[in-house]
Design an enzyme around this catalytic site. Structure first.
Site, PDB file in Angstrom:
ATOM      1  N   TYR A   1      -9.300   8.313   9.351  1.00 20.41           N
ATOM      2  CA  TYR A   1      -8.976   8.284   7.971  1.00 20.41           C
ATOM      3  C   TYR A   1      -8.317   6.969   7.611  1.00 20.41           C
ATOM      4  O   TYR A   1      -8.555   6.492   6.383  1.00 20.41           O
ATOM      5  CB  TYR A   1      -8.020   9.459   7.608  1.00 20.41           C
ATOM      6  CG  TYR A   1      -7.698   9.529   6.132  1.00 20.41           C
ATOM      7  CD1 TYR A   1      -8.783   9.997   5.103  1.00 20.41           C
ATOM      8  CD2 TYR A   1      -6.718   9.065   5.773  1.00 20.41           C
ATOM      9  CE1 TYR A   1      -8.317  10.130   3.768  1.00 20.41           C
ATOM     10  CE2 TYR A   1      -6.213   9.042   4.317  1.00 20.41           C
ATOM     11  CZ  TYR A   1      -7.046   9.652   3.582  1.00 20.41           C
ATOM     12  OH  TYR A   1      -6.765   9.588   2.272  1.00 20.41           O
TER      13      TYR A   1
ATOM     14  N   GLU B   1       6.880  10.885  10.774  1.00 21.52           N
ATOM     15  CA  GLU B   1       5.645   9.782  11.327  1.00 21.52           C
ATOM     16  C   GLU B   1       4.600   9.987  10.888  1.00 21.52           C
ATOM     17  O   GLU B   1       3.859   9.083  10.363  1.00 21.52           O
ATOM     18  CB  GLU B   1       5.931   9.833  13.006  1.00 21.52           C
ATOM     19  CG  GLU B   1       4.992   8.714  13.630  1.00 21.52           C
ATOM     20  CD  GLU B   1       5.491   7.637  13.450  1.00 21.52           C
ATOM     21  OE1 GLU B   1       4.490   6.554  13.525  1.00 21.52           O
ATOM     22  OE2 GLU B   1       6.671   7.324  13.206  1.00 21.52           O
TER      23      GLU B   1
ATOM     24  N   GLY C   1      -2.996  23.820  -0.298  1.00 21.18           N
ATOM     25  CA  GLY C   1      -1.426  24.203  -0.083  1.00 21.18           C
ATOM     26  C   GLY C   1      -1.197  23.839   1.353  1.00 21.18           C
ATOM     27  O   GLY C   1       0.218  23.957   1.549  1.00 21.18           O
TER      28      GLY C   1
ATOM     29  N   GLY D   1      -0.692  20.912   3.081  1.00 23.05           N
ATOM     30  CA  GLY D   1       0.164  19.689   2.913  1.00 23.05           C
ATOM     31  C   GLY D   1       1.546  20.268   2.393  1.00 23.05           C
ATOM     32  O   GLY D   1       2.635  20.134   2.844  1.00 23.05           O
TER      33      GLY D   1
ATOM     34  N   TYR E   1       2.633  12.939  -3.287  1.00 22.12           N
ATOM     35  CA  TYR E   1       4.047  12.562  -3.140  1.00 22.12           C
ATOM     36  C   TYR E   1       5.082  12.655  -4.056  1.00 22.12           C
ATOM     37  O   TYR E   1       6.045  13.332  -4.447  1.00 22.12           O
ATOM     38  CB  TYR E   1       4.263  11.342  -2.087  1.00 22.12           C
ATOM     39  CG  TYR E   1       3.698  11.740  -0.797  1.00 22.12           C
ATOM     40  CD1 TYR E   1       3.327  12.895   0.004  1.00 22.12           C
ATOM     41  CD2 TYR E   1       3.143  10.461  -0.160  1.00 22.12           C
ATOM     42  CE1 TYR E   1       2.799  12.814   1.327  1.00 22.12           C
ATOM     43  CE2 TYR E   1       2.385  10.522   1.297  1.00 22.12           C
ATOM     44  CZ  TYR E   1       2.304  11.844   1.920  1.00 22.12           C
ATOM     45  OH  TYR E   1       1.778  12.034   2.908  1.00 22.12           O
TER      46      TYR E   1
END
Length: 171
Positions: A27, A89, A101, A103, A137
């Site tokens: 990815y 990390e 949901g 994540g 985020y």
């Protein structure tokens, strides 16, 4: 979607962890960068305890399906706060399970762990081109960009060169 559950990884999970690391590398457009092996993961996560890993699985704890996501983290220390921090990390969710949901649930677990350990911070990095993650985020988690900081790294050859700075008699 509630068709998943999260648990701490065990030594029996190293193959799942490695596959998720490889999927993440693909990815992130670095498919050949993974040097981890099952033995290295087993030794460094479960024996030496340098890191911890949460795994998400499709299905339920009673009837688990495939491993669909992971959060690999370790603890650091802040001299300014005088308290530990949690450093994430890697977090990876397989594409078919994103926006369901998973994540958020991994971050929820990380937040719980950080509070249990009295962490002052939860830090991680994100690639500048990964706008979907940056949006998640900032908008969903309320995270702040640390744009005034620049990451630095020494790899094995650079670490080896540090020996030239040892004071005579140090080993």
């Amino acid at each position: 979607m509630a068709g998943f559950f999260i648990r701490n990884a065990t030594p029996d999970d190293v193959d799942y962890i490695l596959q998720l690391i490889i999927d993440l590398a693909i990815y992130e457009k670095e498919p050949d960068a993974v040097k981890a092996t099952p033995e290295l993961l087993r030794r460094n996560i479960f024996e030496n305890k340098y890191a911890n890993c949460l795994l998400a699985f499709a299905g339920s704890a009673d009837d688990p399906g495939e491993a669909i996501a992971m959060a690999l983290y370790f603890f650091n220390y802040s001299t300014w706060t005088g308290r530990p921090g949690l450093y994430l990390e890697d977090l990876y969710v397989k594409p078919d399970y994103r926006a369901n949901g998973v994540g958020k649930a991994l971050f929820g677990n990380l937040g719980k762990i950080a509070q249990e350990k009295n962490c002052a911070r939860l830090d991680w990095q994100v690639l500048k081109w990964n706008q979907p993650s940056i949006d998640f985020y900032e908008k969903r988690l309320g995270a702040k960009s640390m744009s005034e900081w620049m990451g630095m790294r020494l790899e094995e050859d650079g670490i080896e060169r540090l020996k030239e700075f040892l004071v005579e008699g140090e080993h």
